[in-house]
Scaffold this motif. Structure first.
Motif, PDB file in Angstrom:
ATOM      1  N   GLY A  16      43.307 -32.308 -33.623  1.00  0.00           N
ATOM      2  CA  GLY A  16      42.944 -30.913 -33.845  1.00  0.00           C
ATOM      3  C   GLY A  16      41.549 -30.508 -33.426  1.00  0.00           C
ATOM      4  O   GLY A  16      41.237 -29.314 -33.389  1.00  0.00           O
ATOM      5  N   ILE A  17      40.677 -31.469 -33.097  1.00  0.00           N
ATOM      6  CA  ILE A  17      39.293 -31.087 -32.771  1.00  0.00           C
ATOM      7  C   ILE A  17      39.199 -30.471 -31.380  1.00  0.00           C
ATOM      8  O   ILE A  17      38.700 -29.373 -31.201  1.00  0.00           O
ATOM      9  CB  ILE A  17      38.347 -32.307 -32.888  1.00  0.00           C
ATOM     10  CG1 ILE A  17      38.119 -32.645 -34.364  1.00  0.00           C
ATOM     11  CG2 ILE A  17      37.004 -32.002 -32.239  1.00  0.00           C
ATOM     12  CD1 ILE A  17      37.136 -33.776 -34.594  1.00  0.00           C
ATOM     13  N   GLY A  18      39.666 -31.168 -30.360  1.00  0.00           N
ATOM     14  CA  GLY A  18      39.555 -30.672 -28.996  1.00  0.00           C
ATOM     15  C   GLY A  18      38.152 -30.884 -28.453  1.00  0.00           C
ATOM     16  O   GLY A  18      37.193 -31.108 -29.201  1.00  0.00           O
ATOM     17  N   VAL A  19      38.007 -30.769 -27.135  1.00  0.00           N
ATOM     18  CA  VAL A  19      36.722 -31.099 -26.514  1.00  0.00           C
ATOM     19  C   VAL A  19      35.647 -30.047 -26.782  1.00  0.00           C
ATOM     20  O   VAL A  19      34.472 -30.375 -26.964  1.00  0.00           O
ATOM     21  CB  VAL A  19      36.887 -31.319 -24.996  1.00  0.00           C
ATOM     22  CG1 VAL A  19      37.775 -32.514 -24.730  1.00  0.00           C
ATOM     23  CG2 VAL A  19      37.452 -30.090 -24.294  1.00  0.00           C
ATOM     24  N   VAL A  20      36.026 -28.775 -26.819  1.00  0.00           N
ATOM     25  CA  VAL A  20      35.028 -27.718 -27.015  1.00  0.00           C
ATOM     26  C   VAL A  20      34.493 -27.742 -28.440  1.00  0.00           C
ATOM     27  O   VAL A  20      33.273 -27.783 -28.674  1.00  0.00           O
ATOM     28  CB  VAL A  20      35.614 -26.339 -26.666  1.00  0.00           C
ATOM     29  CG1 VAL A  20      34.589 -25.248 -26.963  1.00  0.00           C
ATOM     30  CG2 VAL A  20      36.024 -26.280 -25.199  1.00  0.00           C
ATOM     31  N   ASN A  21      35.391 -27.714 -29.422  1.00  0.00           N
ATOM     32  CA  ASN A  21      34.954 -27.783 -30.818  1.00  0.00           C
ATOM     33  C   ASN A  21      34.288 -29.121 -31.130  1.00  0.00           C
ATOM     34  O   ASN A  21      33.369 -29.190 -31.960  1.00  0.00           O
ATOM     35  CB  ASN A  21      36.144 -27.567 -31.756  1.00  0.00           C
ATOM     36  CG  ASN A  21      36.535 -26.107 -31.876  1.00  0.00           C
ATOM     37  OD1 ASN A  21      35.707 -25.222 -31.681  1.00  0.00           O
ATOM     38  ND2 ASN A  21      37.797 -25.851 -32.171  1.00  0.00           N
ATOM     39  N   GLY A  22      34.757 -30.165 -30.464  1.00  0.00           N
ATOM     40  CA  GLY A  22      34.161 -31.474 -30.680  1.00  0.00           C
ATOM     41  C   GLY A  22      32.689 -31.494 -30.319  1.00  0.00           C
ATOM     42  O   GLY A  22      31.864 -32.053 -31.048  1.00  0.00           O
ATOM     43  N   LYS A  23      32.349 -30.866 -29.215  1.00  0.00           N
ATOM     44  CA  LYS A  23      30.942 -30.821 -28.788  1.00  0.00           C
ATOM     45  C   LYS A  23      30.112 -29.952 -29.736  1.00  0.00           C
ATOM     46  O   LYS A  23      28.946 -30.251 -29.994  1.00  0.00           O
ATOM     47  CB  LYS A  23      30.853 -30.302 -27.351  1.00  0.00           C
ATOM     48  CG  LYS A  23      31.429 -31.287 -26.342  1.00  0.00           C
ATOM     49  CD  LYS A  23      31.573 -30.690 -24.951  1.00  0.00           C
ATOM     50  CE  LYS A  23      32.308 -31.652 -24.033  1.00  0.00           C
ATOM     51  NZ  LYS A  23      32.547 -31.086 -22.703  1.00  0.00           N
ATOM     52  N   LYS A  24      30.718 -28.914 -30.270  1.00  0.00           N
ATOM     53  CA  LYS A  24      30.031 -28.084 -31.268  1.00  0.00           C
ATOM     54  C   LYS A  24      29.696 -28.916 -32.503  1.00  0.00           C
ATOM     55  O   LYS A  24      28.598 -28.842 -33.058  1.00  0.00           O
ATOM     56  CB  LYS A  24      30.908 -26.898 -31.689  1.00  0.00           C
ATOM     57  CG  LYS A  24      31.047 -25.783 -30.670  1.00  0.00           C
ATOM     58  CD  LYS A  24      31.905 -24.680 -31.261  1.00  0.00           C
ATOM     59  CE  LYS A  24      32.175 -23.569 -30.266  1.00  0.00           C
ATOM     60  NZ  LYS A  24      33.077 -22.535 -30.845  1.00  0.00           N
ATOM     61  N   ALA A  42      30.035 -27.927 -45.405  1.00  0.00           N
ATOM     62  CA  ALA A  42      29.203 -27.650 -44.235  1.00  0.00           C
ATOM     63  C   ALA A  42      30.057 -27.656 -42.971  1.00  0.00           C
ATOM     64  O   ALA A  42      29.876 -26.818 -42.085  1.00  0.00           O
ATOM     65  CB  ALA A  42      28.076 -28.676 -44.127  1.00  0.00           C
ATOM     66  N   LEU A  43      31.007 -28.594 -42.906  1.00  0.00           N
ATOM     67  CA  LEU A  43      31.888 -28.660 -41.740  1.00  0.00           C
ATOM     68  C   LEU A  43      32.769 -27.419 -41.647  1.00  0.00           C
ATOM     69  O   LEU A  43      32.987 -26.866 -40.570  1.00  0.00           O
ATOM     70  CB  LEU A  43      32.771 -29.910 -41.817  1.00  0.00           C
ATOM     71  CG  LEU A  43      32.074 -31.259 -41.603  1.00  0.00           C
ATOM     72  CD1 LEU A  43      33.052 -32.394 -41.853  1.00  0.00           C
ATOM     73  CD2 LEU A  43      31.500 -31.350 -40.202  1.00  0.00           C
ATOM     74  N   LEU A  44      33.267 -26.972 -42.781  1.00  0.00           N
ATOM     75  CA  LEU A  44      34.157 -25.802 -42.790  1.00  0.00           C
ATOM     76  C   LEU A  44      33.440 -24.518 -42.398  1.00  0.00           C
ATOM     77  O   LEU A  44      34.073 -23.530 -42.020  1.00  0.00           O
ATOM     78  CB  LEU A  44      34.793 -25.643 -44.169  1.00  0.00           C
ATOM     79  CG  LEU A  44      35.840 -26.701 -44.546  1.00  0.00           C
ATOM     80  CD1 LEU A  44      36.262 -26.549 -45.995  1.00  0.00           C
ATOM     81  CD2 LEU A  44      37.053 -26.581 -43.618  1.00  0.00           C
ATOM     82  N   SER A  45      32.117 -24.524 -42.475  1.00  0.00           N
ATOM     83  CA  SER A  45      31.353 -23.337 -42.095  1.00  0.00           C
ATOM     84  C   SER A  45      31.199 -23.204 -40.581  1.00  0.00           C
ATOM     85  O   SER A  45      30.761 -22.170 -40.073  1.00  0.00           O
ATOM     86  CB  SER A  45      29.957 -23.376 -42.740  1.00  0.00           C
ATOM     87  OG  SER A  45      29.170 -24.407 -42.171  1.00  0.00           O
ATOM     88  N   ILE A  46      31.587 -24.261 -39.847  1.00  0.00           N
ATOM     89  CA  ILE A  46      31.460 -24.254 -38.391  1.00  0.00           C
ATOM     90  C   ILE A  46      32.676 -23.578 -37.779  1.00  0.00           C
ATOM     91  O   ILE A  46      33.823 -23.834 -38.169  1.00  0.00           O
ATOM     92  CB  ILE A  46      31.331 -25.697 -37.858  1.00  0.00           C
ATOM     93  CG1 ILE A  46      30.124 -26.393 -38.491  1.00  0.00           C
ATOM     94  CG2 ILE A  46      31.183 -25.695 -36.339  1.00  0.00           C
ATOM     95  CD1 ILE A  46      30.049 -27.868 -38.165  1.00  0.00           C
ATOM     96  N   SER A  47      32.441 -22.727 -36.812  1.00  0.00           N
ATOM     97  CA  SER A  47      33.527 -22.014 -36.130  1.00  0.00           C
ATOM     98  C   SER A  47      34.506 -22.996 -35.497  1.00  0.00           C
ATOM     99  O   SER A  47      34.106 -23.949 -34.835  1.00  0.00           O
ATOM    100  CB  SER A  47      32.943 -21.103 -35.040  1.00  0.00           C
ATOM    101  OG  SER A  47      33.965 -20.505 -34.278  1.00  0.00           O
ATOM    102  N   GLY A  48      35.796 -22.776 -35.729  1.00  0.00           N
ATOM    103  CA  GLY A  48      36.836 -23.621 -35.154  1.00  0.00           C
ATOM    104  C   GLY A  48      37.314 -24.725 -36.071  1.00  0.00           C
ATOM    105  O   GLY A  48      38.304 -25.400 -35.781  1.00  0.00           O
ATOM    106  N   MET A  49      36.606 -24.935 -37.194  1.00  0.00           N
ATOM    107  CA  MET A  49      36.999 -25.993 -38.125  1.00  0.00           C
ATOM    108  C   MET A  49      37.973 -25.464 -39.171  1.00  0.00           C
ATOM    109  O   MET A  49      37.975 -24.275 -39.495  1.00  0.00           O
ATOM    110  CB  MET A  49      35.759 -26.560 -38.816  1.00  0.00           C
ATOM    111  CG  MET A  49      34.844 -27.331 -37.883  1.00  0.00           C
ATOM    112  SD  MET A  49      35.636 -28.825 -37.253  1.00  0.00           S
ATOM    113  CE  MET A  49      35.666 -29.832 -38.735  1.00  0.00           C
TER     114      MET A  49
END
Length: 365
Positions: A16-24, A42-49
């Motif tokens: 579910g992470i993917g390369v774009v969100n993974g780099k974020k 803190a992780l849930l506050s990141i866009s895409g998580m």
């Protein structure tokens, strides 16, 4: 270092992470291992998580699989290249969808000054085979890295020609390194390890499934300065790679073919649609890519009589020991505004100090 690699491999296995969100995530937390240790909220506050991804980060099975992969790559002398590693292909690194991890077996420098991808049909003709060998032979003095997909036809011809003329060549695979597909190219891949290698984004055990090859094609397109399409039908992997290369601002070249030949239709279409430059030999590639020796001689003479402004010195200093630098690195490496950088780069280009390359990169001459 082994612990760091373990978490980097594990990170790429999280569903579910993917390369774009993974780099974020890595940028936010400061590293792959730090992602696994970060507070859930803190992780849930990141866009895409979302909750599923956070839950997957706590999976013991992922770390166990990563340990197995680490054992496999150590046993088989495979080098894992996380996207932040210095040996990761820098051209590919600047592509927004570049793989988080590559697995590389070989000894070629993936960040050489010049790299060209060669792709085309599996049903190569005598004309295509001759063209591939002739172009690569004529480029043999340029110390170019030849990149292709180790498939039948044009790919295999490109790798074989590179080896014949003592050029490094890398095959990008659509499966894990537990095998070579097609099996008929296994002997060729072993020869490539002597001067080049094989590379994949897929962990061991991953089979050569059909859906893997478009992913493989983007790696070929991202690793090179330019892409040569030798023979192709209107649809197929070579045409997909050409489209991706165009999206990455890479120069695309196509070898023209006879009207009515099915495996010339793709190349002729790319030329007609202004998606590829028509070329008839290595000299055309050198011309379009500004790989000619005369330009470098003039540039060296220009530097002898040139006084640089403070802004120009800042831009030039970013190059340091690197001959080729991406625009993003110039922006990060100076305190100049984008408009000022554009002006300085243009001035340095006019005076032959730098030259612009495809993919928003600049080469110091």
């Amino acid at each position: 270092m082994a612990n760091q690699k373990l978490y980097e491999i594990a990170f790429t296995l999280v569903p579910g992470i993917g390369v774009v969100n993974g780099k974020k995530l890595v940028a936010y937390c400061g590293g792959a291992e730090a992602v696994f240790c970060e507070d859930k909220n803190a992780l849930l506050s990141i866009s895409g998580m979302n909750d599923n991804i956070v839950k997957n980060l706590g999976s013991k099975e992922i770390l166990l699989r990563a340990e197995q992969e680490l054992e496999f790559i150590e046993k088989n002398e495979i080098k894992p290249l996380f996207y932040l590693d210095p040996d990761y292909p820098k051209r590919l690194q600047h592509c927004h969808d570049s793989p988080l991890m590559l697995y590389y077996k070989g000894n070629a420098d993936l960040n050489v000054e010049k790299a060209i991808g060669v792709v085309g049909t599996r049903n190569i003709t005598d004309y295509g085979r001759y063209a591939v060998e002739k172009i690569i032979e004529d480029l043999s003095s340029d110390n170019i890295l030849i990149v292709s997909g180790l498939a039948y036809g044009v790919d295999a011809a490109a790798h074989k020609s590179a080896l014949k003329y003592d050029l490094a060549t890398v095959g990008v695979l659509g499966h894990g390194l537990q095998t070579i597909y097609p099996a008929e190219n296994r002997k060729l891949s072993l020869k490539m390890l002597e001067k080049g290698g094989v590379l994949t984004e897929f962990i061991s055990g991953k089979k050569p499934d059909k859906e893997n090859f478009p992913q493989r094609n983007r790696v070929v397109a991202g690793m090179v300065d330019c892409l040569l399409v030798v023979e192709s039908a209107l649809k197929g992997g070579a045409m997909i790679t050409a489209e991706i290369a165009n999206s990455y601002d890479r120069e695309v070249f196509a070898l023209p073919g006879r009207i009515g030949d099915i495996y010339s239709e793709g190349c002729n279409h790319l030329i007609k649609a202004n998606k590829a430059n028509l070329i008839t030999g290595a000299a055309d590639i050198r011309y379009f890519m500004r790989w000619d020796v005369e330009t470098k001689i003039v540039a060296k003479q220009m530097r002898m009589f040139r006084d640089f402004s403070d802004e120009e010195q800042k831009v030039i200093s970013v190059f340091n020991s690197n001959n080729i630098v991406h625009l993003d690195d110039i922006i990060v490496g100076t305190d100049l505004s984008p408009s000022k950088i554009a002006s300085v780069l243009l001035s340095l280009e006019f005076d032959g100090v730098l030259t612009a390359l495809p993919g928003k990169r600049y080469q110091k001459l």
